[in-house]
Write a protein that holds these residues in place. Structure first.
Motif, PDB file in Angstrom:
ATOM      1  N   GLY A  24       0.808  -1.220   0.000  1.00  0.00           N
ATOM      2  CA  GLY A  24       0.000   0.000   0.000  1.00  0.00           C
ATOM      3  C   GLY A  24       0.839   1.266   0.000  1.00  0.00           C
ATOM      4  O   GLY A  24       0.580   2.198  -0.772  1.00  0.00           O
ATOM      5  N   VAL A  25       1.854   1.292   0.841  1.00  0.00           N
ATOM      6  CA  VAL A  25       2.738   2.467   0.925  1.00  0.00           C
ATOM      7  C   VAL A  25       3.471   2.681  -0.398  1.00  0.00           C
ATOM      8  O   VAL A  25       3.522   3.798  -0.920  1.00  0.00           O
ATOM      9  CB  VAL A  25       3.735   2.325   2.099  1.00  0.00           C
ATOM     10  CG1 VAL A  25       4.853   3.345   2.005  1.00  0.00           C
ATOM     11  CG2 VAL A  25       3.011   2.458   3.426  1.00  0.00           C
ATOM     12  N   LEU A  26       4.038   1.608  -0.951  1.00  0.00           N
ATOM     13  CA  LEU A  26       4.762   1.735  -2.215  1.00  0.00           C
ATOM     14  C   LEU A  26       3.831   2.194  -3.331  1.00  0.00           C
ATOM     15  O   LEU A  26       4.200   3.056  -4.136  1.00  0.00           O
ATOM     16  CB  LEU A  26       5.428   0.403  -2.583  1.00  0.00           C
ATOM     17  CG  LEU A  26       6.553  -0.072  -1.670  1.00  0.00           C
ATOM     18  CD1 LEU A  26       7.039  -1.456  -2.106  1.00  0.00           C
ATOM     19  CD2 LEU A  26       7.703   0.906  -1.623  1.00  0.00           C
ATOM     20  N   ALA A  31       2.102   6.407  -7.045  1.00  0.00           N
ATOM     21  CA  ALA A  31       1.025   7.178  -7.670  1.00  0.00           C
ATOM     22  C   ALA A  31       1.197   8.674  -7.429  1.00  0.00           C
ATOM     23  O   ALA A  31       1.007   9.481  -8.344  1.00  0.00           O
ATOM     24  CB  ALA A  31      -0.332   6.707  -7.145  1.00  0.00           C
ATOM     25  N   ALA A  32       1.580   9.040  -6.210  1.00  0.00           N
ATOM     26  CA  ALA A  32       1.764  10.460  -5.894  1.00  0.00           C
ATOM     27  C   ALA A  32       2.921  11.068  -6.690  1.00  0.00           C
ATOM     28  O   ALA A  32       2.838  12.208  -7.149  1.00  0.00           O
ATOM     29  CB  ALA A  32       2.004  10.642  -4.394  1.00  0.00           C
ATOM     30  N   ALA A  33       3.988  10.310  -6.881  1.00  0.00           N
ATOM     31  CA  ALA A  33       5.172  10.830  -7.560  1.00  0.00           C
ATOM     32  C   ALA A  33       5.045  10.820  -9.077  1.00  0.00           C
ATOM     33  O   ALA A  33       5.588  11.695  -9.756  1.00  0.00           O
ATOM     34  CB  ALA A  33       6.405  10.023  -7.148  1.00  0.00           C
ATOM     35  N   GLU A  38       0.316   0.616  -9.628  1.00  0.00           N
ATOM     36  CA  GLU A  38       1.295  -0.473  -9.566  1.00  0.00           C
ATOM     37  C   GLU A  38       1.242  -1.322 -10.834  1.00  0.00           C
ATOM     38  O   GLU A  38       2.278  -1.785 -11.318  1.00  0.00           O
ATOM     39  CB  GLU A  38       1.044  -1.343  -8.337  1.00  0.00           C
ATOM     40  CG  GLU A  38       1.439  -0.665  -7.044  1.00  0.00           C
ATOM     41  CD  GLU A  38       1.188  -1.554  -5.839  1.00  0.00           C
ATOM     42  OE1 GLU A  38       2.105  -2.317  -5.480  1.00  0.00           O
ATOM     43  OE2 GLU A  38       0.084  -1.478  -5.286  1.00  0.00           O
ATOM     44  N   ALA A  39       0.047  -1.525 -11.381  1.00  0.00           N
ATOM     45  CA  ALA A  39      -0.084  -2.300 -12.620  1.00  0.00           C
ATOM     46  C   ALA A  39       0.591  -1.579 -13.784  1.00  0.00           C
ATOM     47  O   ALA A  39       1.296  -2.204 -14.589  1.00  0.00           O
ATOM     48  CB  ALA A  39      -1.553  -2.563 -12.922  1.00  0.00           C
ATOM     49  N   ASP A 116      12.498   2.361  -6.472  1.00  0.00           N
ATOM     50  CA  ASP A 116      13.728   1.848  -5.861  1.00  0.00           C
ATOM     51  C   ASP A 116      14.096   2.633  -4.605  1.00  0.00           C
ATOM     52  O   ASP A 116      14.540   2.044  -3.613  1.00  0.00           O
ATOM     53  CB  ASP A 116      14.882   1.878  -6.862  1.00  0.00           C
ATOM     54  CG  ASP A 116      14.766   0.813  -7.941  1.00  0.00           C
ATOM     55  OD1 ASP A 116      13.854  -0.044  -7.848  1.00  0.00           O
ATOM     56  OD2 ASP A 116      15.575   0.846  -8.885  1.00  0.00           O
ATOM     57  N   ALA A 117      13.908   3.944  -4.630  1.00  0.00           N
ATOM     58  CA  ALA A 117      14.202   4.758  -3.445  1.00  0.00           C
ATOM     59  C   ALA A 117      13.288   4.376  -2.285  1.00  0.00           C
ATOM     60  O   ALA A 117      13.740   4.306  -1.131  1.00  0.00           O
ATOM     61  CB  ALA A 117      14.056   6.250  -3.777  1.00  0.00           C
ATOM     62  N   ALA A 118      12.022   4.127  -2.576  1.00  0.00           N
ATOM     63  CA  ALA A 118      11.079   3.737  -1.522  1.00  0.00           C
ATOM     64  C   ALA A 118      11.422   2.352  -0.969  1.00  0.00           C
ATOM     65  O   ALA A 118      11.381   2.142   0.245  1.00  0.00           O
ATOM     66  CB  ALA A 118       9.647   3.772  -2.045  1.00  0.00           C
ATOM     67  N   VAL A 119      11.773   1.411  -1.832  1.00  0.00           N
ATOM     68  CA  VAL A 119      12.172   0.074  -1.368  1.00  0.00           C
ATOM     69  C   VAL A 119      13.415   0.187  -0.495  1.00  0.00           C
ATOM     70  O   VAL A 119      13.504  -0.449   0.562  1.00  0.00           O
ATOM     71  CB  VAL A 119      12.413  -0.883  -2.557  1.00  0.00           C
ATOM     72  CG1 VAL A 119      13.100  -2.171  -2.106  1.00  0.00           C
ATOM     73  CG2 VAL A 119      11.097  -1.195  -3.260  1.00  0.00           C
ATOM     74  N   LYS A 120      14.346   1.008  -0.900  1.00  0.00           N
ATOM     75  CA  LYS A 120      15.563   1.204  -0.093  1.00  0.00           C
ATOM     76  C   LYS A 120      15.209   1.793   1.267  1.00  0.00           C
ATOM     77  O   LYS A 120      15.666   1.318   2.305  1.00  0.00           O
ATOM     78  CB  LYS A 120      16.558   2.094  -0.834  1.00  0.00           C
ATOM     79  CG  LYS A 120      17.886   2.231  -0.105  1.00  0.00           C
ATOM     80  CD  LYS A 120      18.914   2.903  -0.967  1.00  0.00           C
ATOM     81  CE  LYS A 120      20.271   3.035  -0.344  1.00  0.00           C
ATOM     82  NZ  LYS A 120      20.417   2.866   1.054  1.00  0.00           N
ATOM     83  N   ARG A 121      14.364   2.818   1.255  1.00  0.00           N
ATOM     84  CA  ARG A 121      13.994   3.512   2.493  1.00  0.00           C
ATOM     85  C   ARG A 121      13.216   2.614   3.454  1.00  0.00           C
ATOM     86  O   ARG A 121      13.505   2.577   4.650  1.00  0.00           O
ATOM     87  CB  ARG A 121      13.168   4.759   2.131  1.00  0.00           C
ATOM     88  CG  ARG A 121      12.794   5.638   3.291  1.00  0.00           C
ATOM     89  CD  ARG A 121      12.156   6.966   2.854  1.00  0.00           C
ATOM     90  NE  ARG A 121      10.953   6.810   2.053  1.00  0.00           N
ATOM     91  CZ  ARG A 121      10.883   7.002   0.734  1.00  0.00           C
ATOM     92  NH1 ARG A 121      11.952   7.336   0.045  1.00  0.00           N
ATOM     93  NH2 ARG A 121       9.739   6.859   0.092  1.00  0.00           N
TER      94      ARG A 121
END
Length: 151
Positions: A24-26, A31-33, A38-39, A116-121
């Motif tokens: 959900g967060v990712l 979507a915001a950025a 996701e699809a 990728d930045a979100a997954v890293k964070r």
């Protein structure tokens, strides 16, 4: 059918909560950025990873492990938004190929950076190198089991 032990049930419930929350967060951040779902992201990245940003629809469907109708509807929506173009397939007159537009390519690159930045964070920065290795090992074991079971 065997019941889960208490530690197994706790681990599974924790995994399920983490998976749902992380997804959900990712998705919301993506979507915001970028304005992509996701699809959208999955399709754009899968096509962008192919030579010439082009892939046969059948190969895309198999790679994403989506149903034919889901992919068809998703591609129609993305084509209407100018992210992809569907073309006749040169190798197989019955099939079609999916190609990124310039806008689709641009969004694929932008979205990949944000994702990728979100997954890293959220994931990688929270784990030790040993935990990251364990995550990779566990994921590999489970994927192998699924593959063997569903051949």
């Amino acid at each position: 059918m065997a019941d889960l032990t208490d530690p197994q049930a706790v681990a599974w419930a924790s995994y399920q909560r983490m998976r749902a929350r992380l997804s959900g967060v990712l998705g919301r951040e993506l979507a915001a950025a970028t304005g992509l779902s996701e699809a959208d992201f999955e399709v754009l990245v899968a096509v962008h990873e192919r030579p010439d940003d082009t892939v046969r629809s059948l190969a895309l469907r198999c790679g994403l492990e989506w149903e034919k109708s889901r992919l068809s509807h998703q591609l129609r929506r993305m084509e209407q938004r100018g992210l992809i173009i569907r073309e006749a397939c040169e190798e197989d007159s019955r099939g079609s190929a999916v190609r990124l537009t310039a806008r689709g390519r641009e969004l694929a690159c932008e979205a990949r950076k944000h994702y990728d930045a979100a997954v890293k964070r959220y994931v990688m920065d929270s784990l030790t190198p040993e935990q990251i290795a364990a995550l990779a090992e566990i994921s590999g074991i489970l994927l192998d089991r699924i593959e063997v079971t569903h051949k």
